[in-house]
Design an enzyme around this catalytic site. Structure first.
Site, short mmCIF file in Angstrom:
data_model
loop_
_atom_site.label_atom_id
_atom_site.label_comp_id
_atom_site.label_asym_id
_atom_site.label_seq_id
_atom_site.Cartn_x
_atom_site.Cartn_y
_atom_site.Cartn_z
N TYR A 54 0.85 -1.20 0.00
CA TYR A 54 0.00 0.00 0.00
C TYR A 54 0.89 1.25 0.00
O TYR A 54 1.48 1.62 1.01
CB TYR A 54 -0.93 0.02 1.21
CG TYR A 54 -1.92 -1.12 1.27
CD1 TYR A 54 -2.18 -1.92 0.16
CD2 TYR A 54 -2.62 -1.40 2.45
CE1 TYR A 54 -3.08 -2.96 0.22
CE2 TYR A 54 -3.55 -2.44 2.51
CZ TYR A 54 -3.76 -3.22 1.40
OH TYR A 54 -4.67 -4.26 1.47
N GLN A 289 -17.16 9.12 9.07
CA GLN A 289 -17.48 7.84 8.42
C GLN A 289 -17.20 6.67 9.35
O GLN A 289 -17.93 5.67 9.36
CB GLN A 289 -16.68 7.69 7.13
CG GLN A 289 -17.06 8.71 6.06
CD GLN A 289 -16.10 8.69 4.87
OE1 GLN A 289 -14.95 8.30 5.00
NE2 GLN A 289 -16.59 9.13 3.73
N GLU A 292 -20.06 6.39 11.91
CA GLU A 292 -21.23 5.77 11.27
C GLU A 292 -21.03 4.27 11.09
O GLU A 292 -21.90 3.47 11.46
CB GLU A 292 -21.47 6.41 9.91
CG GLU A 292 -22.60 5.76 9.11
CD GLU A 292 -22.70 6.28 7.69
OE1 GLU A 292 -23.32 5.58 6.85
OE2 GLU A 292 -22.16 7.36 7.41
#
Length: 315
Positions: A54, A289, A292
């Site tokens: 990554y 986010q 949530e």
């Protein structure tokens, strides 16, 4: 936040975990990434996923720096190896050399003594499986990794690894990391039943279909600033988002509203209905986010709702 055991090990991980693919070290600046990681920790997420490939290690660096604010024993950190990390003939795959080189490089980048889980990021057809498993087992004996997992291996490949591990008394795989969401369900046929039988958990990636199951890409619109827009996935989104697809999203959204939850929370709760799934990986570009998504850990869908979802996805 609820926690589940990983395979037959004693390790417990949060049902929602935070990944770093396509975000940290790339589209999300380090300060924002730190805010996201700290928010994740505060809502009870203890499971943080990265990989050497990554952004060529940059995601590992960003994630490990942020996690230094917390006691090392309080979180679970992962890394992976398989994909090319250089141009040399031994800079890829799952040979003993590449695994040893990459685990030591990851530990150096992250300034850690060990990682909790090391994943074989894909299956290597060019390296004898026994060589791979012995290399990983040696790293476990050295205390540099604690558990071993695989990503996107077939049921037959996982079973073969178990056979070899048992034959030579090597540490067994405890976790598989496949793609799984409402629109990508390949693992249900072979992977899930086999892994349930032998004691391997799933930690699934792309649970929101790279953001599609948040509802923000409906009508074929790709918002500027979204991960799909930044990562060049917009052409793929435009191909899959059609009238039938939008109808499914609308119907799923209606179900979510009945539960007073978001579409994303519904999609995550649907995945967690599977007892063999220990955790579902989410990405984030904003701390909100994470808040949530974490709330999906406490959403339980009843039988009638699950039946409705099956009918909708079959359209």
């Amino acid at each position: 936040m609820n926690y589940r055991r990983l395979g037959r090990s004693g390790l417990k991980v949060s049902e929602i975990s935070l990944g770093s693919w396509l975000t940290f070290g790339k589209s999300v600046c380090e300060q924002k990434a730190t805010d996201i990681i700290h928010q994740a920790y505060e809502v009870g997420i203890n499971f943080f996923d990265s990989a050497n490939v990554y952004e060529r290690g940059q995601a590992e660096i960003v994630m490990s720096r942020a996690l230094k604010a917390f006691p090392r024993e309080s979180y679970v950190m992962t890394t992976k190896a398989f994909w090319p990390m250089g141009d040399g003939p031994n800079d890829r795959g799952l040979s003993r050399k590449h695994i040893m080189d990459q685990v030591h490089s990851s530990l150096k980048r992250m300034e850690l003594d060990y990682v909790d889980i090391f994943y074989c990021h894909r299956y290597d057809v060019e390296t004898p499986l026994e060589e791979t498993l012995r290399a990983v087992d040696d790293l476990i004996r050295q205390g540099k990794i604690l558990y071993v997992g695989v990503s996107e291996w077939t049921a037959a490949q996982i079973q073969e690894a178990f056979t070899i591990a048992d034959r030579y008394l090597l540490d067994r795989i405890i976790v598989n990391q496949p793609q799984y969401n409402l629109f990508h369900r390949d693992i249900e046929e072979e992977i899930l039943p086999m892994c349930e039988r032998i004691g391997v958990s799933q930690v699934v990636w792309s649970p929101l279909a790279q953001g599609v199951l948040t509802g923000k890409y409906r009508r074929g619109e790709i918002p500027k600033g979204s991960r799909a827009y930044q990562s060049g996935e917009s052409s793929w989104m435009k191909k899959v988002i059609n009238d039938i697809f939008n109808r499914k999203i609308d119907l799923l959204d209606d179900i979510a509203k009945e539960y007073d939850i978001t579409l994303a929370q519904l999609a995550l709760a649907w995945i967690l209905r599977q007892p063999n799934v220990a955790s579902t990986l989410v990405g984030a570009s904003e701390p909100s986010q994470i808040i949530e998504n974490a709330q999906a850990s406490n959403v339980v869908l009843n039988f009638e709702t699950l039946q409705k979802i099956e009918e909708i996805t079959a359209i």
